[in-house]
Design a protein around this motif. Structure first.
Motif, mmCIF file in Angstrom:
data_model
loop_
_atom_site.group_PDB
_atom_site.id
_atom_site.type_symbol
_atom_site.label_atom_id
_atom_site.label_comp_id
_atom_site.label_asym_id
_atom_site.label_seq_id
_atom_site.Cartn_x
_atom_site.Cartn_y
_atom_site.Cartn_z
ATOM 1 N N ALA A 117 -8.200 -14.123 7.168
ATOM 2 C CA ALA A 117 -7.815 -12.785 6.721
ATOM 3 C C ALA A 117 -7.741 -12.747 5.197
ATOM 4 O O ALA A 117 -7.369 -13.724 4.557
ATOM 5 N N SER A 118 -8.089 -11.613 4.633
ATOM 6 C CA SER A 118 -8.060 -11.438 3.185
ATOM 7 C C SER A 118 -6.690 -10.964 2.733
ATOM 8 O O SER A 118 -5.840 -10.574 3.540
ATOM 9 N N ALA A 119 -6.487 -10.974 1.400
ATOM 10 C CA ALA A 119 -5.228 -10.459 0.845
ATOM 11 C C ALA A 119 -5.047 -8.993 1.215
ATOM 12 O O ALA A 119 -3.927 -8.550 1.525
ATOM 13 N N TYR A 120 -6.136 -8.238 1.199
ATOM 14 C CA TYR A 120 -6.074 -6.822 1.570
ATOM 15 C C TYR A 120 -5.597 -6.657 3.011
ATOM 16 O O TYR A 120 -4.781 -5.780 3.320
ATOM 17 N N ASP A 121 -6.112 -7.526 3.905
ATOM 18 C CA ASP A 121 -5.687 -7.471 5.309
ATOM 19 C C ASP A 121 -4.179 -7.705 5.435
ATOM 20 O O ASP A 121 -3.496 -7.019 6.202
ATOM 21 N N PHE A 122 -3.670 -8.671 4.669
ATOM 22 C CA PHE A 122 -2.244 -8.963 4.741
ATOM 23 C C PHE A 122 -1.407 -7.805 4.195
ATOM 24 O O PHE A 122 -0.319 -7.519 4.714
ATOM 25 N N VAL A 123 -1.903 -7.122 3.166
ATOM 26 C CA VAL A 123 -1.182 -5.952 2.656
ATOM 27 C C VAL A 123 -1.120 -4.869 3.734
ATOM 28 O O VAL A 123 -0.064 -4.257 3.966
ATOM 29 N N LEU A 124 -2.256 -4.627 4.399
ATOM 30 C CA LEU A 124 -2.271 -3.618 5.465
ATOM 31 C C LEU A 124 -1.303 -3.986 6.590
ATOM 32 O O LEU A 124 -0.583 -3.129 7.113
ATOM 33 N N ARG A 125 -1.278 -5.260 6.960
ATOM 34 C CA ARG A 125 -0.353 -5.704 8.001
ATOM 35 C C ARG A 125 1.098 -5.522 7.548
ATOM 36 O O ARG A 125 1.962 -5.122 8.333
ATOM 37 N N GLY A 126 1.335 -5.825 6.281
ATOM 38 C CA GLY A 126 2.688 -5.672 5.756
ATOM 39 C C GLY A 126 3.143 -4.229 5.733
ATOM 40 O O GLY A 126 4.294 -3.923 6.097
ATOM 41 N N VAL A 127 2.264 -3.335 5.310
ATOM 42 C CA VAL A 127 2.594 -1.913 5.284
ATOM 43 C C VAL A 127 2.904 -1.418 6.699
ATOM 44 O O VAL A 127 3.862 -0.669 6.925
ATOM 45 N N HIS A 128 2.094 -1.864 7.660
ATOM 46 C CA HIS A 128 2.331 -1.469 9.056
ATOM 47 C C HIS A 128 3.673 -2.000 9.547
ATOM 48 O O HIS A 128 4.475 -1.255 10.124
ATOM 49 N N ALA A 129 3.929 -3.282 9.301
ATOM 50 C CA ALA A 129 5.178 -3.885 9.776
ATOM 51 C C ALA A 129 6.392 -3.244 9.127
ATOM 52 O O ALA A 129 7.423 -3.042 9.778
ATOM 53 N N GLN A 130 6.275 -2.898 7.856
ATOM 54 C CA GLN A 130 7.409 -2.297 7.150
ATOM 55 C C GLN A 130 7.771 -0.935 7.719
ATOM 56 O O GLN A 130 8.915 -0.492 7.610
ATOM 57 N N GLY A 131 6.800 -0.266 8.343
ATOM 58 C CA GLY A 131 7.063 1.038 8.935
ATOM 59 C C GLY A 131 7.633 0.983 10.331
ATOM 60 O O GLY A 131 7.991 2.022 10.902
ATOM 61 N N LEU A 132 7.736 -0.225 10.907
ATOM 62 C CA LEU A 132 8.268 -0.374 12.257
ATOM 63 C C LEU A 132 9.787 -0.535 12.223
ATOM 64 O O LEU A 132 10.367 -0.873 11.199
ATOM 65 N N ASP A 133 10.411 -0.295 13.359
ATOM 66 C CA ASP A 133 11.861 -0.464 13.476
ATOM 67 C C ASP A 133 12.205 -1.936 13.649
ATOM 68 O O ASP A 133 11.429 -2.722 14.191
ATOM 69 N N GLY A 134 13.376 -2.297 13.185
ATOM 70 C CA GLY A 134 13.903 -3.630 13.442
ATOM 71 C C GLY A 134 13.780 -4.579 12.269
ATOM 72 O O GLY A 134 12.849 -4.494 11.468
ATOM 73 N N ASP A 135 14.745 -5.487 12.199
ATOM 74 C CA ASP A 135 14.775 -6.462 11.116
ATOM 75 C C ASP A 135 13.608 -7.432 11.177
ATOM 76 O O ASP A 135 13.098 -7.863 10.141
ATOM 77 N N ALA A 136 13.183 -7.798 12.396
ATOM 78 C CA ALA A 136 12.085 -8.760 12.528
ATOM 79 C C ALA A 136 10.810 -8.218 11.898
ATOM 80 O O ALA A 136 10.094 -8.940 11.193
ATOM 81 N N ALA A 137 10.523 -6.946 12.153
ATOM 82 C CA ALA A 137 9.323 -6.331 11.581
ATOM 83 C C ALA A 137 9.426 -6.249 10.068
ATOM 84 O O ALA A 137 8.447 -6.484 9.347
ATOM 85 N N PHE A 138 10.622 -5.932 9.573
ATOM 86 C CA PHE A 138 10.812 -5.842 8.129
ATOM 87 C C PHE A 138 10.598 -7.207 7.472
ATOM 88 O O PHE A 138 9.948 -7.306 6.423
ATOM 89 N N GLN A 139 11.119 -8.262 8.073
ATOM 90 C CA GLN A 139 10.924 -9.600 7.528
ATOM 91 C C GLN A 139 9.460 -10.011 7.598
ATOM 92 O O GLN A 139 8.941 -10.686 6.698
ATOM 93 N N GLU A 140 8.778 -9.604 8.653
ATOM 94 C CA GLU A 140 7.350 -9.896 8.771
ATOM 95 C C GLU A 140 6.564 -9.214 7.656
ATOM 96 O O GLU A 140 5.601 -9.785 7.126
ATOM 97 N N ALA A 141 6.969 -8.007 7.296
ATOM 98 C CA ALA A 141 6.306 -7.307 6.188
ATOM 99 C C ALA A 141 6.407 -8.129 4.909
ATOM 100 O O ALA A 141 5.420 -8.291 4.180
ATOM 101 N N GLY A 142 7.576 -8.661 4.633
ATOM 102 C CA GLY A 142 7.743 -9.494 3.446
ATOM 103 C C GLY A 142 6.845 -10.711 3.468
ATOM 104 O O GLY A 142 6.241 -11.075 2.457
ATOM 105 N N ARG A 143 6.739 -11.352 4.643
ATOM 106 C CA ARG A 143 5.868 -12.532 4.755
ATOM 107 C C ARG A 143 4.410 -12.155 4.522
ATOM 108 O O ARG A 143 3.650 -12.920 3.903
ATOM 109 N N CYS A 144 4.011 -10.989 5.001
ATOM 110 C CA CYS A 144 2.626 -10.536 4.799
ATOM 111 C C CYS A 144 2.337 -10.288 3.317
ATOM 112 O O CYS A 144 1.283 -10.686 2.806
ATOM 113 N N PHE A 145 3.263 -9.659 2.625
ATOM 114 C CA PHE A 145 3.049 -9.404 1.195
ATOM 115 C C PHE A 145 3.036 -10.719 0.404
ATOM 116 O O PHE A 145 2.249 -10.882 -0.530
#
Length: 265
Positions: free
Chosen positions: A1-29
């Motif tokens: 996966a490219s850096a762009y792909d990880f940004v897209l995944r992070g943006v998606h995860a950050q928009g989801l409910d729950g702490d786990a998704a929010f932490q996943e967004a940080g890992r993606c960025f």
């Protein structure tokens, strides 16, 4: 996966409910920055994620998140000074993290010159105007942001800023409405809960009194009935190092809006 792909995944995860998704967004960025250290937008997203973390953590961790937000926010602008969104993030970092309000406002104007439809720049400049007591200007700017992007993924933070602007204008009922809406849009975002108290009727007089000058014990003992939550909030703020870092800066005319700088706004 490219850096762009990880940004897209992070943006998606950050928009989801729950702490786990929010932490996943940080890992993606973080992964995006590691893959491409010169990717300005990845740094900007990571900076914004850390800023949101400032409002979600205890005081002991908030300093670390603020440091990282400054690092990545300013790096984003260094890499791409023509990215309006990155400029808006960096401007908020400079305002909230460094208290350099004039510099921050200049950065927001630069962002809006590049992209007059950058909703984040309108909203974050409104936050800075709220910090310095220019409530009506703040309200106009955040209303512009909501008009440009009414369903923005950051709409919850726009509503919080509108609540801040309303308090700065002395419109307590409107502040209550916007802060409650922010809470509904993103229940895990705690910043509005720190501001959302009983703002009707007697609250205006109580809030605008010199409670910030009183020690926590006096605040608690002198609070009118029904304001226990506000008294507890103020007592906690007096013990918060990040709050104390900000509180001494604001001009006397802006004493009522010192609470705006508490965290993650």
């Amino acid at each position: 996966a490219s850096a762009y792909d990880f940004v897209l995944r992070g943006v998606h995860a950050q928009g989801l409910d729950g702490d786990a998704a929010f932490q996943e967004a940080g890992r993606c960025f973080e992964a995006a920055v590691a893959l491409d250290p010169r990717y300005a937008h990845a740094h900007a997203h990571l900076a914004w994620w850390h800023l949101l973390c400032v409002g979600e953590t205890m005081a002991g961790e908030s300093g670390m998140h603020l440091q990282r937000a400054e690092l990545h926010g300013l790096r984003a602008v260094e890499l791409d000074p023509r990215d309006a969104w990155a400029l808006a993030i960096a401007g908020h970092v400079v305002s909230f993290g460094q208290r350099r309000f004039a510099v921050a406002l200049d950065m927001f104007e630069q962002a809006l010159h590049i992209n007059p439809n950058c909703a984040l720049a309108w909203a974050r400049s409104a936050t800075t105007l709220g910090y310095i007591g220019r409530g009506e200007e703040a309200r106009q700017r955040v209303q512009r942001a909501l008009h440009i992007s009414p369903f923005d993924r950051e709409a919850f933070s726009f509503c919080t800023t509108h609540g801040i602007a309303s308090i700065a204008c002395g419109d307590w009922r409107e502040a209550d409405w916007w802060l409650e809406k922010a809470r509904r849009l993103n229940p895990r975002y705690r910043a509005p809960l720190r501001l959302l108290t009983d703002l009707g009727g007697e609250a205006a007089e109580y809030w605008s009194s010199a409670i910030f000058a009183a020690p926590p014990s006096r605040v608690a003992l002198g609070a009118p009935r029904g304001f226990g939550g506000l008294a507890r909030t103020l007592a906690a703020l007096h013990r918060d190092p990040l709050y104390r870092r900000f509180v001494g800066h604001f001009p006397k005319r802006a004493v009522d809006v010192r609470i705006f700088a508490l965290r993650g706004l």
